[in-house]
Design an enzyme around this catalytic site. Structure first.
Site, PDB file in Angstrom:
ATOM      1  N   ALA A  40       0.797  -1.232   0.000  1.00  0.00           N
ATOM      2  CA  ALA A  40       0.000   0.000   0.000  1.00  0.00           C
ATOM      3  C   ALA A  40       0.834   1.290   0.000  1.00  0.00           C
ATOM      4  O   ALA A  40       0.648   2.147  -0.881  1.00  0.00           O
ATOM      5  CB  ALA A  40      -0.971  -0.040   1.179  1.00  0.00           C
ATOM      6  N   ASP A  45      -3.868  -2.571   4.017  1.00  0.00           N
ATOM      7  CA  ASP A  45      -4.131  -1.822   2.781  1.00  0.00           C
ATOM      8  C   ASP A  45      -5.151  -0.722   2.997  1.00  0.00           C
ATOM      9  O   ASP A  45      -5.160   0.274   2.286  1.00  0.00           O
ATOM     10  CB  ASP A  45      -4.611  -2.762   1.679  1.00  0.00           C
ATOM     11  CG  ASP A  45      -3.429  -3.558   1.149  1.00  0.00           C
ATOM     12  OD1 ASP A  45      -3.089  -4.593   1.755  1.00  0.00           O
ATOM     13  OD2 ASP A  45      -2.798  -3.089   0.182  1.00  0.00           O
TER      14      ASP A  45
HETATM   15  O1  MRU Z   1      -1.170  -7.215  -3.423  1.00  0.00           O
HETATM   16  P1  MRU Z   1      -0.098  -6.534  -2.637  1.00  0.00           P
HETATM   17  O2  MRU Z   1       1.215  -7.248  -2.687  1.00  0.00           O
HETATM   18  O3  MRU Z   1       0.025  -5.063  -2.995  1.00  0.00           O
HETATM   19  O4  MRU Z   1      -0.599  -6.598  -1.129  1.00  0.00           O
HETATM   20  C1  MRU Z   1       0.194  -6.036  -0.125  1.00  0.00           C
HETATM   21  C2  MRU Z   1      -0.341  -6.217   1.244  1.00  0.00           C
HETATM   22  O5  MRU Z   1      -1.401  -6.749   1.453  1.00  0.00           O
HETATM   23  C3  MRU Z   1       0.458  -5.616   2.350  1.00  0.00           C
HETATM   24  O6  MRU Z   1       0.356  -6.383   3.509  1.00  0.00           O
HETATM   25  C4  MRU Z   1      -0.088  -4.203   2.638  1.00  0.00           C
HETATM   26  O7  MRU Z   1      -0.143  -3.455   1.456  1.00  0.00           O
HETATM   27  C5  MRU Z   1       0.727  -3.486   3.634  1.00  0.00           C
HETATM   28  S1  MRU Z   1       2.289  -3.005   3.001  1.00  0.00           S
HETATM   29  C6  MRU Z   1       3.112  -2.074   4.154  1.00  0.00           C
END
Ligand code: MRU
Length: 344
Positions: A47, A236
């Protein structure tokens, strides 16, 4: 630490995460469309990293707009913002960062176009630098929750790779490690895109932080054996009531943690807290390509290719399963966020 995203020689340079851990390769995006495609295809993901990259994408796109004055320049920038905002629906940091760039644009109406272009670049750089600072502060707050000798389970990748640097959940772990605590990390592999095995394991090994990889279905057994002392994950989007959307499988970890009386923490910066979204039920959940489930890397089949597939990229963990939320402002109960973050 390899930079996840940076402004380099007139381009947005991304570490191509889709090629990790086998290949460390950078992608130089010279137009905003390439930035948008990189977000959509998970070359950059996580995110906060998505937010920083989108801010840089807006600044990059703005540089090549041919306009004499604000009234012809602004609509072209807004179009870029809209295209970048359409890349992924769940991580609120994407919309937060784009909104920040729009507000910057609107505050500069009286300036010549060349000055606005410069200011947009500077703003995107500020988003990046602030993100690293926030992660480090968050890390220090969260590190107090980890004791010497503990084993921490994490899911997906909420590390340096998922931010402009340092990480949220892994930032807390990194901070505890830097304090000299002897800790161990258990990384869920995180099917189907394998952010845990491809990214978290790689990132922690780069820093020599002890990590053991497990498949997602092993967590419960380890908890039952008393081998996990706490869980820390990223987010997210966090709704006003403290419900948290994060990588698919996070909810299962939280349920298991509750059943075994293990603390379950979420680490996230203010840009992940979305007080306009009342509860987890209102968070849009991205559905992704079935090939992520039926193949390895889009080629090697691990299921009949025409089988029906359900592939949500995220799930929602209800506030009542979360012990506390670690932020750059301190550690809060999920229900306290709407008061603590009201004015941001
Ligand atoms: O699909 P992604 O790899 O973007 O998902 C990422 C996540 O779910 C992370 O845990 C979240 O973005 C937190 S990142 C600090």
């Amino acid at each position: 630490m390899v930079p996840t995203v940076e402004w380099k020689d007139g381009a947005v340079r991304l570490l191509d995460q889709s090629r990790l851990p086998g290949t460390v390769e950078f992608l130089d995006c010279r137009d905003y469309q390439t930035v948008a495609e990189a977000i959509r295809t998970l070359k950059v993901r996580g995110a906060p990293a998505i937010g920083v990259t989108a801010a840089m994408g807006v600044a990059l796109g703005a540089q090549s707009i041919n306009a004499m004055n604000y009234s012809s320049f602004a609509p072209a920038v807004i179009k870029i913002c809209d295209e970048l905002a359409a890349t992924r629906p769940t991580a609120v940091n994407l919309f937060w960062a784009i909104e920040r760039m729009r507000r910057k644009l609107e505050s500069l109406q009286a300036q010549p176009v060349s000055a606005i272009k410069q200011a947009l670049l500077k703003e995107s750089q500020a988003v990046l630098e602030e993100d690293i600072d926030l992660c480090k502060t968050m890390g220090r707050h969260g590190a107090n929750l980890i004791s010497d000798g503990e084993t921490i389970l994490t899911h997906c990748n909420a590390g340096s790779l998922a931010t402009a640097g340092y990480g949220t959940a892994l930032g807390v772990i990194r901070s505890a490690w830097e304090q000299g605590k002897k800790i161990n990390v258990i990384a869920d592999e995180t099917r189907p895109v394998l952010q845990g095995s491809r990214l978290t394991a790689w990132e922690l090994m780069q820093d020599q932080i002890p990590v053991t990889l497990i498949t997602d279905n092993m967590a419960g057994s380890l908890m039952r054996q008393g081998k996990i002392h706490l869980c820390i994950v990223g987010a997210d989007r966090i709704a006003a009531n403290g419900d948290v959307a994060n990588k698919i499988g996070t909810y299962s970890v939280a349920v298991l943690a509750k059943a075994h009386n293990i603390p379950f923490y979420v680490a996230a910066p203010y840009s992940t807290i979305d007080l306009k979204t009342k509860s987890g039920a209102d968070i849009p959940i991205e559905q992704r390509n079935p090939l992520e489930v039926t193949t390895i890397h889009g080629s090697h089949p691990v299921a009949p290719l025409n089988v029906a597939v359900y592939n949500p990229a995220f799930d929602v963990t209800p506030a009542e399963l979360i012990t506390a939320i670690i932020t750059e402002r301190g550690v809060f109960q999920p229900g306290e966020l709407s008061v603590q973050f009201q004015s941001t």
